[in-house]
Design a protein around this motif. Structure first.
Motif, mmCIF file in Angstrom:
data_model
loop_
_atom_site.group_PDB
_atom_site.id
_atom_site.type_symbol
_atom_site.label_atom_id
_atom_site.label_comp_id
_atom_site.label_asym_id
_atom_site.label_seq_id
_atom_site.Cartn_x
_atom_site.Cartn_y
_atom_site.Cartn_z
ATOM 1 N N ILE A 177 0.842 -1.201 0.000
ATOM 2 C CA ILE A 177 0.000 0.000 0.000
ATOM 3 C C ILE A 177 0.876 1.249 0.000
ATOM 4 C CG2 ILE A 177 -1.608 1.353 1.418
ATOM 5 C CD1 ILE A 177 -3.015 -1.284 2.104
ATOM 6 N N SER B 102 0.988 3.713 -3.193
ATOM 7 C CA SER B 102 0.607 5.089 -2.861
ATOM 8 C C SER B 102 1.676 6.072 -3.311
ATOM 9 C CB SER B 102 0.371 5.243 -1.356
ATOM 10 O OG SER B 102 -0.741 4.490 -0.957
ATOM 11 N N ARG C 39 1.218 6.287 -7.068
ATOM 12 C CA ARG C 39 -0.128 6.658 -7.500
ATOM 13 C C ARG C 39 -0.210 7.971 -8.281
ATOM 14 N NH1 ARG C 39 -5.572 5.506 -6.034
ATOM 15 N NH2 ARG C 39 -6.886 7.329 -6.392
ATOM 16 N N LEU D 168 -1.266 7.738 -12.173
ATOM 17 C CA LEU D 168 -2.530 8.289 -12.658
ATOM 18 C C LEU D 168 -2.313 9.198 -13.871
ATOM 19 C CD1 LEU D 168 -4.551 9.060 -9.408
ATOM 20 C CD2 LEU D 168 -5.260 7.600 -11.296
ATOM 21 N N GLU E 233 -8.280 5.194 -12.907
ATOM 22 C CA GLU E 233 -8.542 4.838 -11.504
ATOM 23 C C GLU E 233 -8.739 3.328 -11.356
ATOM 24 O OE1 GLU E 233 -8.705 5.410 -7.542
ATOM 25 O OE2 GLU E 233 -8.310 6.997 -8.994
ATOM 26 N N PHE E 234 -9.388 2.722 -12.317
ATOM 27 C CA PHE E 234 -9.561 1.271 -12.290
ATOM 28 C C PHE E 234 -8.209 0.568 -12.261
ATOM 29 C CE2 PHE E 234 -9.395 -2.624 -14.809
ATOM 30 C CZ PHE E 234 -10.195 -3.449 -14.043
ATOM 31 N N TRP E 235 -7.275 1.001 -13.122
ATOM 32 C CA TRP E 235 -5.979 0.350 -13.197
ATOM 33 C C TRP E 235 -5.139 0.585 -11.950
ATOM 34 C CZ3 TRP E 235 -5.879 -3.550 -16.083
ATOM 35 C CH2 TRP E 235 -6.599 -3.589 -17.268
ATOM 36 N N VAL E 236 -5.281 1.754 -11.341
ATOM 37 C CA VAL E 236 -4.554 2.009 -10.093
ATOM 38 C C VAL E 236 -5.106 1.119 -8.984
ATOM 39 C CG1 VAL E 236 -4.109 3.729 -8.309
ATOM 40 C CG2 VAL E 236 -3.808 4.327 -10.701
ATOM 41 N N ARG E 237 -6.408 0.997 -8.903
ATOM 42 C CA ARG E 237 -7.006 0.112 -7.891
ATOM 43 C C ARG E 237 -6.629 -1.343 -8.142
ATOM 44 N NH1 ARG E 237 -12.854 2.598 -6.207
ATOM 45 N NH2 ARG E 237 -12.121 4.750 -6.011
ATOM 46 N N SER E 238 -6.549 -1.712 -9.406
ATOM 47 C CA SER E 238 -6.093 -3.060 -9.738
ATOM 48 C C SER E 238 -4.656 -3.270 -9.286
ATOM 49 C CB SER E 238 -6.193 -3.306 -11.246
ATOM 50 O OG SER E 238 -7.532 -3.253 -11.664
ATOM 51 N N TYR F 112 -3.235 -1.835 -6.724
ATOM 52 C CA TYR F 112 -3.289 -2.039 -5.273
ATOM 53 C C TYR F 112 -3.643 -3.483 -4.940
ATOM 54 C CZ TYR F 112 -2.972 2.811 -3.586
ATOM 55 O OH TYR F 112 -2.539 4.064 -3.255
ATOM 56 N N LEU F 113 -4.693 -3.996 -5.574
ATOM 57 C CA LEU F 113 -5.118 -5.376 -5.305
ATOM 58 C C LEU F 113 -4.050 -6.380 -5.695
ATOM 59 C CD1 LEU F 113 -8.880 -5.345 -6.344
ATOM 60 C CD2 LEU F 113 -7.932 -5.589 -4.056
#
Length: 137
Positions: A18, A22, A25, A29, A43-48, A50-51
């Motif tokens: 994380i 971060s 990020r 972006l 945003e989808f790819w950044v959240r992906s 993270y996961l």
């Protein structure tokens, strides 16, 4: 299994990626927004990311972690940090290669679509060929 070592290792496995993603990020972006025209695509790819980073690191910690009751805290933390660093490294390497692949395609597309300013028509490589003797002017 030492429960406190297990929980501490998992905490490190979640917090490490994380922190790393971060840090990336803001620039990630910007780069992704230049590729993704769709609303929310970046945003989808950044959240992906993270996961991917968290799940991969937790997986590596569960597989390679040292939670034996007779293990020292230092050895367990060393192993936890090694797995977290490995997981973050692999995740960032994966993201970087994918982003660079897109950057390279865009750069190659710009080279093809840009006119050749170094050699205007009638000069350069095409001018070095001798005129066709059979051609009529």
């Amino acid at each position: 299994m030492d429960t406190s070592l297990f929980l501490l290792s998992l905490l490190i496995a979640v917090a490490g990626p994380i922190v790393a993603v971060s840090y990336l990020r803001p620039i990630l972006l910007k780069v992704l927004r230049s590729f993704c025209d769709a609303d929310g695509g970046a945003e989808f790819w950044v959240r992906s990311a993270y996961l991917l980073a968290v799940c991969g690191t937790v997986f590596m910690t569960l597989v390679f972690g040292q939670f034996d009751p007779d293990a020292s805290v230092v050895d367990a933390m060393r192993r936890a940090l090694l797995t977290v660093i490995s997981g973050v490294f692999l995740t960032v390497a994966f993201i970087s290669t994918r982003v660079w692949g897109q950057v390279r395609l865009i750069m190659e597309g710009q080279k093809v679509s840009a006119p050749d300013r170094a050699h205007p028509p009638g000069t350069g490589a095409d001018a070095s060929w001798p005129a066709d003797p059979g051609a009529r002017s």
